[in-house]
Design an enzyme around this catalytic site. Sequence first.
Site, mmCIF file in Angstrom:
data_model
loop_
_atom_site.group_PDB
_atom_site.id
_atom_site.type_symbol
_atom_site.label_atom_id
_atom_site.label_comp_id
_atom_site.label_asym_id
_atom_site.label_seq_id
_atom_site.Cartn_x
_atom_site.Cartn_y
_atom_site.Cartn_z
ATOM 1 N N SER A 7 0.768 -1.261 -0.079
ATOM 2 C CA SER A 7 -0.006 0.047 0.177
ATOM 3 C C SER A 7 0.777 1.136 0.034
ATOM 4 C CB SER A 7 -1.082 0.120 1.342
ATOM 5 O OG SER A 7 -1.665 1.253 1.268
ATOM 6 N N HIS A 32 -1.225 -1.112 -4.282
ATOM 7 C CA HIS A 32 -2.532 -0.859 -3.985
ATOM 8 C C HIS A 32 -2.378 0.844 -3.360
ATOM 9 C CE1 HIS A 32 -6.208 -1.664 -1.532
ATOM 10 N NE2 HIS A 32 -5.572 -0.789 -0.547
ATOM 11 N N ASP A 34 -4.744 3.811 -2.367
ATOM 12 C CA ASP A 34 -5.703 4.319 -1.419
ATOM 13 C C ASP A 34 -6.477 5.752 -1.738
ATOM 14 O OD1 ASP A 34 -6.349 2.044 0.353
ATOM 15 O OD2 ASP A 34 -4.186 2.386 0.677
ATOM 16 N N MET A 36 -8.811 8.513 -0.639
ATOM 17 C CA MET A 36 -9.650 9.259 0.427
ATOM 18 C C MET A 36 -10.388 10.395 0.215
ATOM 19 S SD MET A 36 -7.358 7.787 3.711
ATOM 20 C CE MET A 36 -6.673 6.155 3.388
ATOM 21 N N HIS A 65 -8.228 1.509 -4.414
ATOM 22 C CA HIS A 65 -9.366 1.312 -3.416
ATOM 23 C C HIS A 65 -10.050 2.530 -3.213
ATOM 24 C CE1 HIS A 65 -9.795 0.217 1.141
ATOM 25 N NE2 HIS A 65 -10.922 0.558 0.553
ATOM 26 N N MET A 67 -12.088 5.324 -1.321
ATOM 27 C CA MET A 67 -12.784 5.557 0.068
ATOM 28 C C MET A 67 -13.297 6.849 -0.193
ATOM 29 S SD MET A 67 -9.976 3.828 2.483
ATOM 30 C CE MET A 67 -8.670 3.722 0.976
ATOM 31 N N MET A 136 -12.217 -5.253 4.774
ATOM 32 C CA MET A 136 -11.183 -4.236 5.571
ATOM 33 C C MET A 136 -11.125 -4.871 7.001
ATOM 34 S SD MET A 136 -10.749 -1.524 3.856
ATOM 35 C CE MET A 136 -9.568 -1.055 5.288
ATOM 36 N N GLY A 143 -3.295 4.184 7.536
ATOM 37 C CA GLY A 143 -2.520 2.938 7.445
ATOM 38 C C GLY A 143 -1.903 2.759 9.046
ATOM 39 N N GLY A 144 -1.243 1.652 9.206
ATOM 40 C CA GLY A 144 -0.499 1.493 10.539
ATOM 41 C C GLY A 144 -1.544 1.267 11.749
ATOM 42 N N ASP A 174 -7.442 -6.145 3.762
ATOM 43 C CA ASP A 174 -6.570 -4.682 3.956
ATOM 44 C C ASP A 174 -6.670 -4.396 5.335
ATOM 45 O OD1 ASP A 174 -5.657 -2.278 3.156
ATOM 46 O OD2 ASP A 174 -7.319 -1.760 1.979
ATOM 47 N N GLY A 176 -3.629 -3.562 8.628
ATOM 48 C CA GLY A 176 -2.883 -4.461 9.771
ATOM 49 C C GLY A 176 -2.415 -5.729 9.441
#
Length: 217
Positions: A7, A32, A34, A36, A65, A67, A136, A143-144, A174, A176
Amino acid sequence: MPIIAPSILSADFLNLGRDIEMVNNSEADWFHLDVMDGRYVPNISYGMSIIAQMKKKATKTFDVHLMIVEPEKYFEEFKKAGTDILTIHYEASTHLHRSLQAIKALGMKAGVALNPHTPVQVLEHIIQEVDLVLIMSVNPGFGGQKFIPQALDKVRALKQMINAAGSNTLIEVDGGVTLENAPQLVAAGTDALVAGNTVFSAPDPVEMIKKLKQVGK
Ligand code: DX5
Ligand code: ZN
């Protein structure tokens, strides 16, 4: 062997070209990406212009992805930016069936993402239309974060649904994902592992990708 999708949210944006090269030269399968919007999730990341720039250097599949609210407004633009797989959130799609058809008509694979509280059963009558389901395993936005273990049961139930329907839908997890939980995820039926922090915070990201790739072998 699982599909590995680093990611880019966890990459070093001051050295984005370098990090893209790292993924190009690793055993990773997908990028990947993301997106947002600060409305669907409480964070804002990057959009289609950055993705189009990355496409000039990247040599692997673009797994985008979204969001964002009203994702259907932007399908064409994400196609133009170089998207191969476009995933939208179930919770942000009033007319999911129509949206999936529209994504596929543009020549992309169509994915649906489910938040941690959304049961996989909501996809029962549409699973054959879906190329990829993204489970998810954290709340989307950052992240993290720490892996939510109930995602494992969702993967198992989804795998059963896919098999019963005779569909070839892929399952992606996706949030963790680590070397500790990856073996269970793969055993449960996960096809694709997204990894942000695990890859980009590793002392040797290429080696970490290699280890993730070996999971379940
Ligand atoms: C979270 C994003 C993830 C995130 C994963 O909303 O969808 O793709 O970048 O990062 P890690 O692997 O660090 O949880
Ligand atoms: Zn993601």
